[in-house]
Motif scaffolding. Structure first.
Motif, PDB file in Angstrom:
ATOM      1  N   GLU A 497       0.771  -1.301  -0.043  1.00 54.71           N
ATOM      2  CA  GLU A 497       0.141   0.054   0.148  1.00 54.71           C
ATOM      3  C   GLU A 497       0.566   1.448  -0.078  1.00 54.71           C
ATOM      4  O   GLU A 497       0.574   2.312  -0.779  1.00 54.71           O
ATOM      5  N   GLU A 498       1.839   1.138   0.748  1.00 54.99           N
ATOM      6  CA  GLU A 498       2.947   2.324   0.749  1.00 54.99           C
ATOM      7  C   GLU A 498       3.421   2.829  -0.610  1.00 54.99           C
ATOM      8  O   GLU A 498       3.707   3.450  -0.842  1.00 54.99           O
ATOM      9  N   THR A 499       3.977   1.499  -1.224  1.00 50.79           N
ATOM     10  CA  THR A 499       4.539   1.541  -2.549  1.00 50.79           C
ATOM     11  C   THR A 499       3.672   2.032  -3.689  1.00 50.79           C
ATOM     12  O   THR A 499       3.914   2.993  -4.346  1.00 50.79           O
ATOM     13  N   ILE A 500       2.046   1.649  -3.562  1.00 47.16           N
ATOM     14  CA  ILE A 500       1.263   2.276  -4.545  1.00 47.16           C
ATOM     15  C   ILE A 500       1.065   3.707  -4.171  1.00 47.16           C
ATOM     16  O   ILE A 500       0.881   4.649  -5.154  1.00 47.16           O
ATOM     17  N   LYS A 501       1.027   4.032  -2.954  1.00 42.20           N
ATOM     18  CA  LYS A 501       0.910   5.549  -2.484  1.00 42.20           C
ATOM     19  C   LYS A 501       2.152   6.309  -3.219  1.00 42.20           C
ATOM     20  O   LYS A 501       2.006   7.412  -3.697  1.00 42.20           O
ATOM     21  N   LYS A 502       3.399   5.841  -2.990  1.00 40.43           N
ATOM     22  CA  LYS A 502       4.552   6.603  -3.382  1.00 40.43           C
ATOM     23  C   LYS A 502       4.432   6.746  -4.961  1.00 40.43           C
ATOM     24  O   LYS A 502       4.746   7.506  -5.686  1.00 40.43           O
TER      25      LYS A 502
END
Length: 841
Positions: A497-502
């Motif tokens: 999820e953090e990677t998608i946000k970045k």
């Protein structure tokens, strides 16, 4: 792409045809001086923001003149401030200077009309010049080059120095400044100018570095003087400068001092340094009247930086130079009002002549543009002020003029002439050539700013303690990238999820940057398309010019073929002439050889004659020695014989005295025998000639009678009157009166042969050499050597001696062996007898 940078303006070329030339009129402004007089004494009235009305005073020249209206681009009333004048007149010139266009600004008017105040201003109210400097330095504040990177080459151009040379000069300049008094006089009102409300201008090229140079000159009595030259302060007669033309056909002052300034204060310091040397004087119209035209020039030098955006490109061709000249003209004045005399009168005459020349140039330009061509020569060279700014009137920049008017009625005549001059100037249009466009492949725009940002970021990283920033190198391509690298795309981990946000954030930034780049691309495409259209137009024009040039080339080829034929004919003629010249040279060599042979023969003959002359001289000398020896022998014999006779007579005289003393009346036999002898001696004495008839020598038997038959030389009888003699006398000639004087009817006497023509004269036939000596008895003895003058084959002459005479003078009572007591010296002896002997040679 390499951005557009205007080059130094030059002459119009064929590409700038008549339809592409843009003409700008000379913009003339009017500023009315503030005065405390009431409106009754004022002859000027502002009708509108662009028009004034000039009304003559009452009873002006005995007639009623009508008011005259004069229009200007804008009229500044008495309420107008320095800021208003600068914004309308000076600021557009500074903007053009930043954009690569030179400018010229005049202040013109009568004495005391406010020209210097408008141009310079006061410490609390700055004029046009300080405000121009303030705007320029505010605009180029972040893009100024370091000191001494640009250096003048004394030919109106600049050179780029390397870092080492520039650093060395900076060190020398710093040392020079520290040796001077470093204490700044803040109380000096000249430098304490108030800050203006000027702001930074747009249009500066951030990929270039700039430098500002100032010059300050004055034109006094039509001579140019440098006010910033070192060592001129206190000099009685500063050196004059010459106005010349550089390689780009721009006029400049040769050898003028160009000072590089980095701030407004440095420029003003240079200005006031020259202002102290400017010629000012007190007149009846103005307490501080300028007696010369002053020109303060601001030169802006620009050069691009390299691909890394750090150093200037070391290529002199990339340098762009433009200038802004601020001219404070001296006021026109009439002698009837100023009552000037002497030096002030001469200054006023030169000022008025230069202003008249400026007006004549403008009138000539106006006539030429009215007829549509160059039909009249513009007299630029008649004055230095017009000769210096010839390029501006020919279309190398924008020209503006501020007419300062004094509304006083006393200045009506001068103000009327100023208005007429302004009217002529407004009708003149100055052609402006179209600037060349450089669209060649260049370096990346924005490289200097990108390099600066990269260095700041690297310094920030290093300040955080991360040493890996030392290996980073600047990449100017990052300026146009969409962002950094994509983040990691691995979604199988717990941080998906953090990677998608970045990733979403990164994509949004890329989209924003993409939109910005697309907008920038559209703008650049429009610029490129417009430049391409201009290039196409230029290409079409160039094609037509190429066709014209090809037609001219064909004509030139035909002409060259005709000239080649004529050249071949001329070469054939030249070959014939060379052959003739060779033959003549051979003949000349042969003649020179013959001449040298004849010279050798002539030299041989001359040497033979010299040898023969030497032999004859030796023979004559030997014969002369023999004759002298024989004469000496004969003289000695005669002297011995006379001595014997005298001794015999003395014996007889003693015998006669003894007879008389003994008292015998009958003479002795010896006495009787001696009487005939004494009688004979007396007759000889009486018959002896006297040397000079005026001084007679008395004797016991009577006065001696001179006999003319024995007074001259027997050989010099003077019977042949056709012969011409040269009588060569000694340097110390003893005059002998007529006793030894030769009778030569036609003669020329001389002591020294100075001119050889005296001997080589065809009329001279005889030569005599006279020598005077003293014999053993102290008597005067003169020898006369005679000869014939024989011409030689070389054009000279030689003397062949054939006779020698020896003339000797003796006293009448002298004996050969004993000198008579009381006889005169040879120098004073004028009496005596002339004995001569003529031996044969």
């Amino acid at each position: 792409m390499k951005p557009f940078r205007p080059k130094t303006p030059g002459k119009l070329t064929k590409q700038n045809s008549k339809e592409n030339i843009v003409k700008d009129p000379v913009q003339v402004y009017c500023r009315v001086r503030w005065t405390q007089e009431i409106d009754v004494n004022s002859c000027m009235r502002v009708v509108s923001p662009t028009c004034i009305c000039l009304t003559p005073p009452e009873n002006y020249r005995g007639t009623n003149y009508k008011p005259i209206n004069y229009s200007f681009r804008e009229v500044f009333t008495q309420d107008g401030t320095q800021h208003d004048v600068f914004n309308k007149v000076g600021l557009p010139l500074v903007e053009n200077l930043i954009k690569g266009k030179s400018g010229l600004l005049f202040t013109y008017g009568v004495t005391g009309s406010g020209k210097t105040f408008t141009m310079t201003g006061e410490p609390s109210n700055a004029g046009i010049m300080p405000r121009c400097l303030d705007v320029i330095f505010r605009t180029i504040d972040t893009v100024q080059a370091r000191r001494f990177v640009f250096t003048p080459d004394k030919m109106n151009m600049f050179e780029i120095q390397g870092d080492a040379e520039a650093a060395l000069q900076r060190q020398q300049h710093l040392h020079k400044m520290t040796t001077r008094s470093t204490r700044k006089n803040n109380s000096n009102p000249d430098l304490a100018l108030s800050d203006s409300n000027s702001s930074k201008l747009q249009g500066i090229d951030e990929d270039c570095l700039y430098a500002v140079f100032v010059t300050y000159i004055e034109i006094y009595n039509n001579n140019v003087y440098d006010l910033l030259e070192e060592g001129t302060l206190g000099r009685k007669s500063p050196q004059t400068k010459i106005v010349r033309e550089d390689a780009m056909h721009n006029m400049y002052v040769h050898g003028v001092t160009e000072v590089e300034v980095k701030t407004r204060e440095e420029a003003l310091e240079a200005f006031y340094k020259g202002l102290k040397r400017k010629r000012m004087a007190h007149t009846s119209l103005n307490a501080e009247s300028s007696r010369s035209h002053s020109v303060f020039t601001i030169r802006l030098v620009q050069a691009p930086v390299d691909s890394m955006g750090e150093n200037i490109v070391q290529d002199k061709k990339n340098i762009v130079i433009r200038q802004l000249s601020l001219v404070d003209l001296a006021g026109s004045e009439r002698t009837s009002r100023t009552n000037n005399t002497g030096q002030r009168l001469r200054e006023a005459g030169n000022i008025n002549n230069s202003l008249m020349t400026l007006r004549a140039c403008l009138e000539a330009l106006r006539e030429n543009q009215q007829v549509g061509g160059i039909s009249r020569i513009v007299p630029y060279r008649d004055a230095k002020i017009t000769h210096l700014f010839k390029n501006f009137f020919d279309g190398d920049g924008q020209v503006r003029m501020i007419v300062c008017a004094n509304p006083s009625c006393e200045d009506y005549d001068e103000t009327l002439q100023v208005m007429r001059f302004a009217e002529v100037a407004m009708e003149v249009e100055v052609s402006r050539p179209r600037a060349l466009i450089d669209i060649g492949a260049g370096m990346t725009p924005g490289r200097r700013k990108a390099n600066l940002l990269f260095k700041q970021a690297r310094e920030k990283i290093l300040s955080d303690g991360r040493s890996e920033a030392n290996n980073l190198e600047v990449d100017l391509a990052l300026v146009y990238s969409l962002g950094g690298d994509f983040p990691s795309l691995e979604l199988g981990t717990t941080q998906a999820e953090e990677t998608i946000k970045k990733l979403v954030t990164h994509l949004e930034l890329r989209l924003q940057r993409r939109k910005a780049l697309l907008r920038d691309k559209a703008v650049r495409d429009d610029k490129f398309r417009s430049r391409l259209d201009e290039l196409m137009k230029g290409n079409l024009m160039a094609g037509s010019e190429v066709a014209t040039i090809r037609a001219q080339l064909m004509q030139e080829r035909q002409r060259s073929q005709a000239l080649e034929g004529r050249l071949m004919t001329a070469e054939n003629i030249a070959a014939d002439l060379r052959r003739r010249l060779t033959d003549l040279e051979k003949n000349c060599d042969n003649l020179q050889q013959e001449l040298s042979d004849k010279d050798m023969k002539l030299n041989q003959k001359t040497m033979e004659k010299e040898n023969q002359k030497r032999r004859y001289s030796q023979k004559i000398a030997s014969e002369r020695d023999k004759l002298e020896t024989a004469l000496k022998v004969k003289m000695w014999e005669e002297k011995h014989k006379n001595q014997k006779v005298i001794e015999d007579k003395e014996k007889r005289m003693r015998l006669a005295q003894e007879i008389l003393s003994n008292g015998q009346g009958v003479p002795m036999q010896d006495e009787v025998d001696s009487k005939p002898l004494m009688s004979e001696r007396s007759n000889d004495i009486l018959s002896t000639p006297v040397a000079t008839p005026n001084t007679l020598h008395p004797s016991r038997r009577g006065v001696a009678v001179s006999n003319p038959r024995h007074r001259r030389s027997l050989s010099a009888d003077g019977t042949n009157t056709k012969e011409r003699w040269i009588e060569h006398l000694p340097n110390q000639y003893v005059p002998t009166g007529t006793a030894f004087k030769l009778l030569l009817p036609r003669k020329k006497s001389l002591n020294r042969v100075i001119n050889i023509k005296d001997i080589t004269n065809s009329k001279v036939s005889n030569y005599c050499l006279i020598s005077q000596e003293q014999d053993t008895d102290g008597e005067l003895e003169m020898k006369v050597f005679k000869g014939n003058v024989v011409p030689t084959c070389s054009g000279g002459a030689q003397v062949q001696f054939n006779d020698v005479e020896m003339l000797k003078q003796m006293g009448p009572l002298a004996t050969p062996g004993k000198k008579r007591e009381g006889c005169e010296t040879p120098m004073k002896r004028l009496q005596g007898e002339n004995q001569w002997k003529k031996p044969r040679v």
